[in-house]
Scaffold this active site. Structure first.
Site, PDB file in Angstrom:
ATOM      1  N   ARG A   1       2.845   2.766   8.673  1.00  0.00           N
ATOM      2  CA  ARG A   1       2.209   3.648   9.661  1.00  0.00           C
ATOM      3  C   ARG A   1       3.228   4.357  10.554  1.00  0.00           C
ATOM      4  O   ARG A   1       2.905   5.371  11.164  1.00  0.00           O
ATOM      5  CB  ARG A   1       1.241   2.847  10.540  1.00  0.00           C
ATOM      6  CG  ARG A   1      -0.056   2.529   9.852  1.00  0.00           C
ATOM      7  CD  ARG A   1      -1.097   2.043  10.853  1.00  0.00           C
ATOM      8  NE  ARG A   1      -2.391   1.913  10.220  1.00  0.00           N
ATOM      9  CZ  ARG A   1      -2.783   0.858   9.518  1.00  0.00           C
ATOM     10  NH1 ARG A   1      -1.959  -0.161   9.382  1.00  0.00           N
ATOM     11  NH2 ARG A   1      -3.977   0.816   8.966  1.00  0.00           N
TER      12      ARG A   1
ATOM     13  N   GLY B   1       5.327  -9.778   4.076  1.00  0.00           N
ATOM     14  CA  GLY B   1       6.113  -9.692   5.312  1.00  0.00           C
ATOM     15  C   GLY B   1       5.430 -10.425   6.458  1.00  0.00           C
ATOM     16  O   GLY B   1       4.199 -10.461   6.539  1.00  0.00           O
TER      17      GLY B   1
ATOM     18  N   MET C   1       0.851  -1.197   0.000  1.00  0.00           N
ATOM     19  CA  MET C   1       0.000   0.000   0.000  1.00  0.00           C
ATOM     20  C   MET C   1       0.889   1.249   0.000  1.00  0.00           C
ATOM     21  O   MET C   1       0.453   2.335   0.393  1.00  0.00           O
ATOM     22  CB  MET C   1      -0.937  -0.024   1.205  1.00  0.00           C
ATOM     23  CG  MET C   1      -1.904  -1.214   1.150  1.00  0.00           C
ATOM     24  SD  MET C   1      -3.446  -0.955   2.020  1.00  0.00           S
ATOM     25  CE  MET C   1      -2.864  -0.806   3.686  1.00  0.00           C
ATOM     26  N   GLY C   2       2.142   1.076  -0.420  1.00  0.00           N
ATOM     27  CA  GLY C   2       3.041   2.224  -0.526  1.00  0.00           C
ATOM     28  C   GLY C   2       3.635   2.643   0.797  1.00  0.00           C
ATOM     29  O   GLY C   2       3.625   1.880   1.764  1.00  0.00           O
TER      30      GLY C   2
ATOM     31  N   LYS D   1       5.354  -9.498   9.473  1.00  0.00           N
ATOM     32  CA  LYS D   1       4.787  -8.615  10.504  1.00  0.00           C
ATOM     33  C   LYS D   1       3.270  -8.791  10.531  1.00  0.00           C
ATOM     34  O   LYS D   1       2.659  -8.842  11.582  1.00  0.00           O
ATOM     35  CB  LYS D   1       5.139  -7.149  10.249  1.00  0.00           C
ATOM     36  CG  LYS D   1       4.608  -6.246  11.355  1.00  0.00           C
ATOM     37  CD  LYS D   1       4.962  -4.813  11.154  1.00  0.00           C
ATOM     38  CE  LYS D   1       4.152  -4.159  10.075  1.00  0.00           C
ATOM     39  NZ  LYS D   1       2.724  -3.984  10.408  1.00  0.00           N
TER      40      LYS D   1
ATOM     41  N   LEU E   1       6.794   3.068   1.291  1.00  0.00           N
ATOM     42  CA  LEU E   1       7.720   1.928   1.354  1.00  0.00           C
ATOM     43  C   LEU E   1       8.844   2.146   2.359  1.00  0.00           C
ATOM     44  O   LEU E   1       9.346   3.257   2.523  1.00  0.00           O
ATOM     45  CB  LEU E   1       8.316   1.668  -0.041  1.00  0.00           C
ATOM     46  CG  LEU E   1       7.306   1.410  -1.161  1.00  0.00           C
ATOM     47  CD1 LEU E   1       8.044   1.138  -2.468  1.00  0.00           C
ATOM     48  CD2 LEU E   1       6.379   0.240  -0.823  1.00  0.00           C
TER      49      LEU E   1
ATOM     50  N   GLY F   1      11.701  -2.895   4.851  1.00  0.00           N
ATOM     51  CA  GLY F   1      11.057  -4.213   4.843  1.00  0.00           C
ATOM     52  C   GLY F   1      10.515  -4.511   3.450  1.00  0.00           C
ATOM     53  O   GLY F   1      10.744  -5.594   2.895  1.00  0.00           O
ATOM     54  N   HIS F   2       9.811  -3.532   2.861  1.00  0.00           N
ATOM     55  CA  HIS F   2       9.287  -3.716   1.489  1.00  0.00           C
ATOM     56  C   HIS F   2      10.441  -3.947   0.508  1.00  0.00           C
ATOM     57  O   HIS F   2      10.357  -4.793  -0.378  1.00  0.00           O
ATOM     58  CB  HIS F   2       8.533  -2.468   1.020  1.00  0.00           C
ATOM     59  CG  HIS F   2       7.261  -2.192   1.745  1.00  0.00           C
ATOM     60  ND1 HIS F   2       7.053  -1.044   2.473  1.00  0.00           N
ATOM     61  CD2 HIS F   2       6.114  -2.912   1.844  1.00  0.00           C
ATOM     62  CE1 HIS F   2       5.827  -1.059   2.978  1.00  0.00           C
ATOM     63  NE2 HIS F   2       5.241  -2.182   2.624  1.00  0.00           N
TER      64      HIS F   2
ATOM     65  N   GLN G   1     -10.265  -2.498   2.923  1.00  0.00           N
ATOM     66  CA  GLN G   1      -9.709  -3.195   4.087  1.00  0.00           C
ATOM     67  C   GLN G   1      -9.593  -2.279   5.313  1.00  0.00           C
ATOM     68  O   GLN G   1      -9.088  -2.677   6.347  1.00  0.00           O
ATOM     69  CB  GLN G   1      -8.370  -3.853   3.751  1.00  0.00           C
ATOM     70  CG  GLN G   1      -7.201  -2.915   3.503  1.00  0.00           C
ATOM     71  CD  GLN G   1      -5.978  -3.678   3.008  1.00  0.00           C
ATOM     72  OE1 GLN G   1      -5.910  -4.074   1.857  1.00  0.00           O
ATOM     73  NE2 GLN G   1      -5.016  -3.888   3.879  1.00  0.00           N
TER      74      GLN G   1
END
Ligand code: PAF
Length: 299
Positions: free
Chosen positions: A206, A166, A47-48, A168, A50, A53-54, A78
């Site tokens: 986030r 990921g 979802m951008g 997470k 970034l 991790g991405h 979502q």
């Protein structure tokens, strides 16, 4: 005005000689030339906003496949909280720069809501054999229907050989595996390790909304998980949960939404330890209305 800004930003990105596909038709045309030659496609849905991790998912995909596609799409269905959706960071230009720093040949798919939902921004209902009723599903009603809807749609467009997620979002990862099994989708799901900041905070889009103090103090989440894991060696799941609740009740910055120790496969809460099962702890906390989640394996 918003539309104008978007066109300008896409135009500037195109000037950077990076292909940003915004329609299903354009991307499908490009991907057809790849699948016609039997080459493998790795896919990283995001979802951008970034972070490293991405980028690690992209690097893994590049290692494993001939071509890599990343999608950047903040999926409205979502989100069960409109404020959260509104405030979700959208940073397409910097995202493209970050992708370019990994490789110039990654194909970027950044569609509009209209392109993905054709005017009907609603999700399908899924049965994930109960995985959807635990933790995130309990606290974010409809969340996994939204995830299932968009991931299935993206898989249908990209037709990836492998897709990378990921750990997470471990519950999401298990749900996507279930989606693939139930819908008989021809894609291999690869779970990749969590990337953490130096203080242990799990990397998340986030986190961009946290101020410096909140980011620093957020080390409480991972530190508590590590202690919980240690205690789980000698204490019951109930005692460990009490310890975690007590730790957060003392904090005036962080509010605990849930802490669960659950069977890694079924995600059902652990009441009594069973030596033959693998357990994992899951946590969700709020800081200043920003919701953070994390997880740790107990094995
Ligand atoms: O994990 C995410 O970023 C999203 O849930 C996903 C898988 C891209 C679907 O919108």
């Amino acid at each position: 005005m918003q539309l104008f800004t978007k066109i300008v930003s896409l135009h500037r990105i195109t000037n950077l000689f990076v292909m940003v596909f915004t329609t299903e038709a354009e991307l499908s045309n490009r991907l057809k030339t790849i699948s016609d030659t039997q080459k493998t496609i790795g896919f990283v849905p995001t979802m951008g906003a970034l972070h490293d991790g991405h980028l690690s998912l992209l690097k893994q995909s590049i290692k494993d496949n001939h071509f890599t596609v990343i999608s950047i799409f903040v999926n409205p269905t979502q989100f069960n909280n409109t404020e959260d959706l509104k405030k979700y960071p959208r940073t397409l230009e910097t995202d493209v720069e970050k992708i370019k720093s990994v490789s110039d040949s990654i194909l970027i798919f950044a569609p509009s809501v209209e392109e993905m939902y054709h005017g009907k921004t609603i999700s399908k209902k899924f049965d994930f054999d109960g995985l959807e009723n635990q933790m995130e599903g309990k606290f974010r009603p409809g969340h996994f229907d939204g995830v299932g809807t968009i991931v299935k749609r993206l898989f249908e467009i990209v037709k990836p050989t492998k897709a990378y997620f990921g750990e997470k979002d471990f519950q999401q990862l298990q749900i996507i595996r279930k989606l693939v099994e139930k819908e008989k989708l021809k894609v291999e799901i690869i779970g990749c390790p969590i990337f953490r900041e130096k203080n242990g905070l799990a990397m998340s889009s986030r986190n961009a909304r946290l101020n410096d103090v909140e980011k620093k103090e957020a080390s409480i989440i991972y530190n508590t998980l590590i202690k919980a894991k240690e205690y789980f060696g000698t204490k019951s799941a109930n005692e460990v949960s009490k310890f975690v609740k007590k730790t957060f009740s003392k904090s005036n910055m962080f509010d605990l939404e849930y802490f669960e120790i659950a069977d890694e496969k079924t995600l059902v809460s652990c009441k009594r330890k069973n030596k033959n099962k693998k357990y994992r702890a899951f946590i969700a906390v709020f800081v200043n209305n920003i919701r953070l989640i994390d997880t740790i394996s107990f094995n």
